[in-house]
Design an enzyme around this catalytic site. Structure first.
Site, PDB file in Angstrom:
ATOM      1  N   ASN A  52       0.785  -1.235   0.000  1.00  0.00           N
ATOM      2  CA  ASN A  52       0.000   0.000   0.000  1.00  0.00           C
ATOM      3  C   ASN A  52       0.820   1.289   0.000  1.00  0.00           C
ATOM      4  O   ASN A  52       0.289   2.370   0.243  1.00  0.00           O
ATOM      5  CB  ASN A  52      -0.980  -0.012   1.180  1.00  0.00           C
ATOM      6  CG  ASN A  52      -2.131  -0.959   0.919  1.00  0.00           C
ATOM      7  OD1 ASN A  52      -2.460  -1.227  -0.238  1.00  0.00           O
ATOM      8  ND2 ASN A  52      -2.739  -1.486   1.977  1.00  0.00           N
ATOM      9  N   THR A 104       1.591  -7.735   6.740  1.00  0.00           N
ATOM     10  CA  THR A 104       0.674  -8.403   5.820  1.00  0.00           C
ATOM     11  C   THR A 104       1.386  -8.696   4.503  1.00  0.00           C
ATOM     12  O   THR A 104       1.250  -9.776   3.924  1.00  0.00           O
ATOM     13  CB  THR A 104      -0.544  -7.498   5.549  1.00  0.00           C
ATOM     14  OG1 THR A 104      -1.172  -7.198   6.791  1.00  0.00           O
ATOM     15  CG2 THR A 104      -1.541  -8.169   4.634  1.00  0.00           C
ATOM     16  N   TYR A 149       2.854   7.302   2.978  1.00  0.00           N
ATOM     17  CA  TYR A 149       2.889   5.961   3.581  1.00  0.00           C
ATOM     18  C   TYR A 149       1.913   5.040   2.853  1.00  0.00           C
ATOM     19  O   TYR A 149       2.241   3.911   2.492  1.00  0.00           O
ATOM     20  CB  TYR A 149       2.547   6.056   5.064  1.00  0.00           C
ATOM     21  CG  TYR A 149       2.530   4.722   5.757  1.00  0.00           C
ATOM     22  CD1 TYR A 149       3.681   3.948   5.838  1.00  0.00           C
ATOM     23  CD2 TYR A 149       1.364   4.231   6.333  1.00  0.00           C
ATOM     24  CE1 TYR A 149       3.672   2.712   6.459  1.00  0.00           C
ATOM     25  CE2 TYR A 149       1.343   2.995   6.966  1.00  0.00           C
ATOM     26  CZ  TYR A 149       2.492   2.246   7.016  1.00  0.00           C
ATOM     27  OH  TYR A 149       2.477   1.016   7.629  1.00  0.00           O
ATOM     28  N   HIS A 200       6.158  -3.939  13.583  1.00  0.00           N
ATOM     29  CA  HIS A 200       6.823  -4.372  12.348  1.00  0.00           C
ATOM     30  C   HIS A 200       8.242  -3.835  12.224  1.00  0.00           C
ATOM     31  O   HIS A 200       8.610  -2.856  12.854  1.00  0.00           O
ATOM     32  CB  HIS A 200       6.030  -3.900  11.136  1.00  0.00           C
ATOM     33  CG  HIS A 200       4.647  -4.450  11.084  1.00  0.00           C
ATOM     34  ND1 HIS A 200       4.377  -5.785  11.260  1.00  0.00           N
ATOM     35  CD2 HIS A 200       3.457  -3.847  10.888  1.00  0.00           C
ATOM     36  CE1 HIS A 200       3.076  -5.971  11.179  1.00  0.00           C
ATOM     37  NE2 HIS A 200       2.491  -4.816  10.959  1.00  0.00           N
TER      38      HIS A 200
HETATM   39  N1  CTP Z   1       3.974  -1.529   2.721  1.00  0.00           N
HETATM   40  C1  CTP Z   1       5.238  -1.071   2.376  1.00  0.00           C
HETATM   41  N2  CTP Z   1       5.521   0.274   2.449  1.00  0.00           N
HETATM   42  C2  CTP Z   1       4.588   1.149   2.865  1.00  0.00           C
HETATM   43  C3  CTP Z   1       3.302   0.687   3.237  1.00  0.00           C
HETATM   44  C4  CTP Z   1       3.029  -0.669   3.154  1.00  0.00           C
HETATM   45  O1  CTP Z   1       6.110  -1.860   2.014  1.00  0.00           O
HETATM   46  N3  CTP Z   1       4.881   2.446   2.894  1.00  0.00           N
HETATM   47  C5  CTP Z   1       3.660  -2.972   2.574  1.00  0.00           C
HETATM   48  C6  CTP Z   1       3.818  -3.742   3.881  1.00  0.00           C
HETATM   49  O2  CTP Z   1       4.309  -5.043   3.590  1.00  0.00           O
HETATM   50  C7  CTP Z   1       2.385  -3.835   4.396  1.00  0.00           C
HETATM   51  C8  CTP Z   1       1.581  -3.894   3.102  1.00  0.00           C
HETATM   52  O3  CTP Z   1       2.308  -3.084   2.177  1.00  0.00           O
HETATM   53  O4  CTP Z   1       2.119  -4.971   5.168  1.00  0.00           O
HETATM   54  C9  CTP Z   1       0.163  -3.397   3.264  1.00  0.00           C
HETATM   55  O5  CTP Z   1       0.200  -2.083   3.779  1.00  0.00           O
HETATM   56  P1  CTP Z   1      -0.692  -1.639   5.014  1.00  0.00           P
HETATM   57  O6  CTP Z   1      -2.117  -1.880   4.721  1.00  0.00           O
HETATM   58  O7  CTP Z   1      -0.285  -0.276   5.384  1.00  0.00           O
HETATM   59  O8  CTP Z   1      -0.216  -2.608   6.153  1.00  0.00           O
HETATM   60  P2  CTP Z   1      -0.167  -2.170   7.681  1.00  0.00           P
HETATM   61  O9  CTP Z   1      -1.563  -2.089   8.176  1.00  0.00           O
HETATM   62  O10 CTP Z   1       0.671  -0.957   7.879  1.00  0.00           O
HETATM   63  O11 CTP Z   1       0.602  -3.301   8.338  1.00  0.00           O
HETATM   64  P3  CTP Z   1       0.060  -4.727   8.602  1.00  0.00           P
HETATM   65  O12 CTP Z   1      -1.261  -4.912   7.937  1.00  0.00           O
HETATM   66  O13 CTP Z   1       1.100  -5.543   7.982  1.00  0.00           O
HETATM   67  O14 CTP Z   1      -0.020  -4.789  10.079  1.00  0.00           O
END
Ligand code: CTP
Length: 319
Positions: A109, A242, A276, A293
């Site tokens: 994302n 994730t 982000y 993370h």
């Molecule tokens: N991601 C990334 N860099 C970002 C945002 C996200 O590499 N700036 C990747 C991460 O592997 C993340 C995935 O995209 O798990 C999905 O993003 P997100 O929905 O933001 O996950 P989070 O809720 O931040 O983290 P998680 O669901 O893993 O707890």
């Protein structure tokens, strides 16, 4: 050889949180990248020693019954009861049973996707995995539309759907769920306490409105198994994101794996600010010590796999 060199050497991983060592190194999408079939197969085999995506992608109906008590994986002292609705929605057979795909896309994302023009390329893959119900319609040019599996952390209901405080937000979520149109909705319901009501609300909506999705609730051992695999390969993650979970699962059923939207850094390769998330104004949390993370460390491991041809990372524009 038993060990895949994920960190480029056999010495323990160095936790490098700086943007500096990474940002210039990923080649543009157009440059030569070759899939390393032998390495991909070796990784699949190794991961199979820890978990089997076909089984661990979801708990099956036969293994739980309403009223069963589950201890949350990360909060062992807290428990939840398996509700009738959750039971109803457990799949009878694995949604990935006997599935094999030539190429898969995993769409993270990161805001790095904005202006990437990667939508068409992403949609051309045989199986497309997305994270946390991220919106697609308004961003189709950059992220595509095709969705075969989408994850939903319970916290998404709070973050993106205002905890369904009124009919408008309930309707918004319902529309999003309807738009999934038969794809797999992967809900980590047993990971951490605090999400129980949110999972129940979603389950109820799906059943009440006959939403056409195939629900999956990851197995109780998945998280530790994934962590175990990466720790064995000297990637010292606290709790896999994730995105990393999806890559680890995908190695089982995808021949070639392409990652988009993985960029846990505030500046892109040209030193321009990166959001982000591509779709909201959430700020960076992945470098804070409080975050569960270790995204930059995960990224380093993924980058190393990219360089070895086990996966392809796209962090700029698509051709
Ligand atoms: N991601 C990334 N860099 C970002 C945002 C996200 O590499 N700036 C990747 C991460 O592997 C993340 C995935 O995209 O798990 C999905 O993003 P997100 O929905 O933001 O996950 P989070 O809720 O931040 O983290 P998680 O669901 O893993 O707890």
């Amino acid at each position: 050889r038993a060990e895949v060199v994920i960190n480029g050497s056999s010495s323990p991983a160095v936790v490098d949180r700086s943007n500096e060592s990474i940002k210039h190194n990923i080649q543009p999408a157009s440059s030569k990248w070759r899939h390393n079939q032998t390495l991909s197969l070796r990784i699949r085999k190794q991961i199979l020693k820890f978990l089997d995506a076909e089984k661990d992608i979801s708990v099956l109906k036969g293994t739980l019954k309403p009223g069963d008590i589950i201890h949350y994986i990360f909060d062992r002292d807290s428990t939840m009861n398996v509700s009738q609705n959750l039971y109803e929605l457990l799949p009878r057979t694995s949604p990935l049973k006997n599935k094999h795909f030539g190429t898969c896309a995993i769409v993270g994302n990161s805001g790095v996707l904005l202006n990437s023009g990667c939508g068409q390329e992403i949609d051309a893959h045989s199986f497309v995995i997305r994270c946390n119900l991220a919106p697609v319609q308004e961003y189709a040019r950059d992220v595509g539309l095709k969705t075969d599996l989408v994850t939903m952390n319970p916290s998404v209901i709070q973050r993106a759907f205002e905890d369904l405080v009124n009919a408008t937000w309930r309707e918004k979520l319902l529309q999003r769920l309807h738009s999934l149109n038969g794809s797999i909705l992967w809900i980590p319901a047993f990971m951490a306490r605090g999400g129980k009501e949110r999972v129940e609300w979603v389950n109820e909506l799906i059943l009440k409105h006959h939403v056409n999705v195939r629900t999956a609730y990851p197995s109780l051992r998945l998280l530790h198994a994934v962590r175990g695999y990466w720790l064995t390969n000297k990637v010292h993650i606290k709790r896999p994101t994730t995105g990393l979970l999806m890559y680890t699962l995908a190695t089982r059923f995808c021949n070639q794996i392409y990652l988009y939207g993985f960029w846990p850094f505030p500046l892109d390769q040209n030193q321009k600010p990166v959001k982000y998330h591509y779709y909201d104004s959430l700020k960076y949390g992945y470098t804070s010590q409080a975050s569960p993370h270790t995204m930059p460390l995960e990224f380093k491991a993924l980058k190393s796999l990219h360089e070895q041809g086990a996966l392809k990372l796209t962090v700029g524009q698509c051709d």
